[in-house]
Write a protein that holds these residues in place. Structure first.
Motif, short mmCIF file in Angstrom:
data_model
loop_
_atom_site.label_atom_id
_atom_site.label_comp_id
_atom_site.label_asym_id
_atom_site.label_seq_id
_atom_site.Cartn_x
_atom_site.Cartn_y
_atom_site.Cartn_z
N VAL A 134 0.80 -1.04 -0.15
CA VAL A 134 -0.11 0.01 -0.10
C VAL A 134 1.13 1.22 0.01
O VAL A 134 1.76 1.43 0.74
N ILE A 135 0.61 2.25 -0.86
CA ILE A 135 1.35 3.29 -1.03
C ILE A 135 0.47 4.66 -0.97
O ILE A 135 -0.66 4.66 -1.34
N ALA A 136 1.21 5.41 -0.31
CA ALA A 136 0.58 7.02 -0.30
C ALA A 136 1.44 7.95 -1.10
O ALA A 136 2.67 8.06 -0.91
N ILE A 137 0.63 8.53 -2.10
CA ILE A 137 1.34 9.09 -3.19
C ILE A 137 0.84 10.71 -2.83
O ILE A 137 -0.17 11.09 -2.90
N HIS A 138 1.96 11.61 -2.88
CA HIS A 138 1.68 12.90 -2.73
C HIS A 138 1.42 13.48 -4.05
O HIS A 138 1.61 12.98 -5.12
N ASN A 139 0.42 14.37 -4.11
CA ASN A 139 0.07 15.07 -5.22
C ASN A 139 1.31 15.56 -6.15
O ASN A 139 2.06 16.19 -5.46
N PHE A 140 1.04 16.06 -7.36
CA PHE A 140 1.97 17.04 -8.01
C PHE A 140 1.00 18.24 -8.34
O PHE A 140 -0.23 18.36 -8.10
N TYR A 141 1.74 19.39 -8.49
CA TYR A 141 0.98 20.83 -8.49
C TYR A 141 1.45 21.69 -9.65
O TYR A 141 2.55 22.15 -9.63
N PRO A 142 0.45 21.69 -10.71
CA PRO A 142 0.74 22.28 -11.77
C PRO A 142 0.81 23.79 -11.68
O PRO A 142 1.66 24.50 -12.59
N ARG A 143 0.33 24.26 -10.71
CA ARG A 143 0.30 25.89 -10.83
C ARG A 143 1.40 26.24 -9.94
O ARG A 143 1.65 25.91 -8.58
N PRO A 144 2.40 27.23 -10.21
CA PRO A 144 3.48 27.77 -9.50
C PRO A 144 2.94 28.34 -8.17
O PRO A 144 1.72 28.95 -8.07
N GLU A 145 3.75 28.10 -7.23
CA GLU A 145 3.44 28.52 -5.56
C GLU A 145 2.37 27.54 -4.91
O GLU A 145 2.13 28.03 -3.73
N THR A 146 1.81 26.65 -5.58
CA THR A 146 1.04 25.89 -4.85
C THR A 146 1.59 24.43 -4.49
O THR A 146 0.95 23.77 -3.70
N GLY A 147 2.76 24.10 -4.59
CA GLY A 147 3.45 23.06 -4.28
C GLY A 147 3.83 22.81 -2.81
O GLY A 147 3.58 23.90 -2.12
N LEU A 148 4.11 21.77 -2.38
CA LEU A 148 4.24 21.47 -0.89
C LEU A 148 5.55 22.50 -0.44
O LEU A 148 6.60 22.42 -0.87
N ASP A 149 5.60 22.71 0.91
CA ASP A 149 6.59 23.15 1.50
C ASP A 149 7.18 22.10 2.47
O ASP A 149 7.01 21.01 2.67
N PRO A 150 8.51 22.37 2.72
CA PRO A 150 9.62 21.32 2.94
C PRO A 150 8.98 20.52 4.36
O PRO A 150 9.10 19.42 4.51
N ASP A 151 8.64 21.27 5.40
CA ASP A 151 8.30 20.76 6.51
C ASP A 151 7.30 19.83 6.43
O ASP A 151 7.04 18.83 6.92
N PHE A 152 5.99 20.36 5.65
CA PHE A 152 4.82 19.41 5.57
C PHE A 152 5.16 18.33 4.95
O PHE A 152 4.60 17.05 5.37
N LEU A 153 5.97 18.32 3.80
CA LEU A 153 6.47 16.82 3.12
C LEU A 153 7.16 16.28 3.94
O LEU A 153 6.80 14.98 4.21
N ARG A 154 8.11 16.58 4.85
CA ARG A 154 8.77 15.75 5.77
C ARG A 154 7.92 15.22 6.70
O ARG A 154 8.38 13.77 6.86
N GLU A 155 7.30 16.03 7.27
CA GLU A 155 6.51 15.40 8.60
C GLU A 155 5.26 14.43 8.10
O GLU A 155 4.92 13.56 8.68
N SER A 156 4.51 14.58 6.98
CA SER A 156 3.49 13.88 6.47
C SER A 156 4.26 12.37 6.22
O SER A 156 3.73 11.45 6.09
N THR A 157 5.34 12.62 5.36
CA THR A 157 5.87 11.51 5.00
C THR A 157 6.19 10.37 6.02
O THR A 157 6.02 9.28 6.27
N ARG A 158 6.89 11.23 7.05
CA ARG A 158 7.40 10.38 8.21
C ARG A 158 6.32 9.60 9.11
O ARG A 158 6.03 8.31 9.48
#
Length: 298
Positions: A134-158
């Motif tokens: 079972v995999i959790a996939i983060h979204n991709f973000y086509p529109r500039p300025e809407t991508g994830l920030d480092p802290d959220f990506l790191r914490e949610s992944t952990r």
């Protein structure tokens, strides 16, 4: 570290993508497709998707399809599991609309991916217990300025990995970019203008991703070869242009010192390589912008 770069294939771009995909053998890597992009729909949509999936399977790709609760009906199938069998899908990425019970039932039968941004710890634990992959996939973000920030990506992944899920994310391409914005398809906003190798290595080393996809249709052969080399050897290729007289350092392997400060990387082998080449006279002692490789002199 991931041992592959997954690719994304889009029905509207498929004919343009076939040659590049064939040029770099899949080796069993996953390919991401979406079966609910409204602008792709038409009378011949099911036939075109079947042909695309057949070609991808023949090339050795494992197909992970993004589906909604309405997808099976578009293909005249009774349920999503029947559609997966008909198209020869390796796994299903479940869009919103599937209940936790439905997702767990599918996870018991095949690899299943869920949205990394909306899955709670309790849901992640239930899904991890329901199936072997079972995999959790983060979204991709086509529109500039809407991508994830480092802290959220790191914490949610952990959090998701602690619950037992593998976690995947996306990097942008450097060739054919997906429209209509053609601004890259990264998970992390900081990667929007990054070279694919740099984004791949960042996700692998600094965020501990289990798998990485290129979101855009096009990744250059140059970047693909660098990423493939990195996956095969664990050694990060650093494209550089060295000064005359230093050509002997091309192809050498360096190890990052654990006490490197955050603004530069120091190498453990520097003294050994310097001793072999003799004393280094002062030269080129000017500004050192980001990306500069420097050598201590005598």
């Amino acid at each position: 570290m991931p041992d592959f770069l997954g690719r994304s294939v889009y029905l509207t771009e498929f004919e343009k993508q076939k040659a590049p995909l064939a040029a770099h053998p899949a080796g069993g890597a996953p390919v991401f497709i979406s079966l609910h992009i409204g602008e792709e729909f038409g009378p011949d949509y099911p036939a075109r998707v079947r042909a695309m999936c057949g070609w991808l399977r023949q090339q050795g790709w494992r197909i992970l399809a993004d589906v909604s609760e309405l997808t099976a009906r578009q293909f005249g199938c009774d349920d999503i599991a029947a559609l997966a069998a008909e198209l020869g899908l390796w796994g299903l990425r479940l869009d919103d609309g599937f209940t936790l019970e439905e997702a767990c039932a599918l996870a018991a039968a095949m690899p299943v991916a869920v949205n990394a941004s909306t899955t709670t710890p309790a849901e992640a634990a239930a899904l991890a217990a329901a199936g072997p992959e079972v995999i959790a996939i983060h979204n991709f973000y086509p529109r500039p300025e809407t991508g994830l920030d480092p802290d959220f990506l790191r914490e949610s992944t952990r959090m998701l990995q602690a619950a037992g899920l593998k976690v995947y994310a996306f990097i942008p391409g450097d060739g054919q970019l997906r429209g209509p914005l053609h601004a890259g398809l990264p998970t992390l906003e900081a990667h929007r203008a990054a070279a694919p190798l740099a984004a791949f290595a960042d996700l692998a080393v600094n965020y501990g991703m289990d798998g990485i996809f290129a979101g855009d249709p096009g990744v250059s052969s140059y970047e693909l070869e660098l990423i493939e080399r990195y996956c095969a050897t664990g050694v990060l290729p650093v494209p550089v242009r060295l000064a005359p007289g230093q050509e002997g350092l091309y192809g050498q392997i360096f190890t990052c010192r654990p006490d490197s400060p955050r603004w530069l990387v120091r190498y453990q082998e520097s003294r050994k390589y310097a001793a072999a080449g003799g004393p280094v006279e002062p030269a080129g002692c000017g500004p050192r912008p980001r990306g500069t490789v420097t050598m201590d002199n005598r």
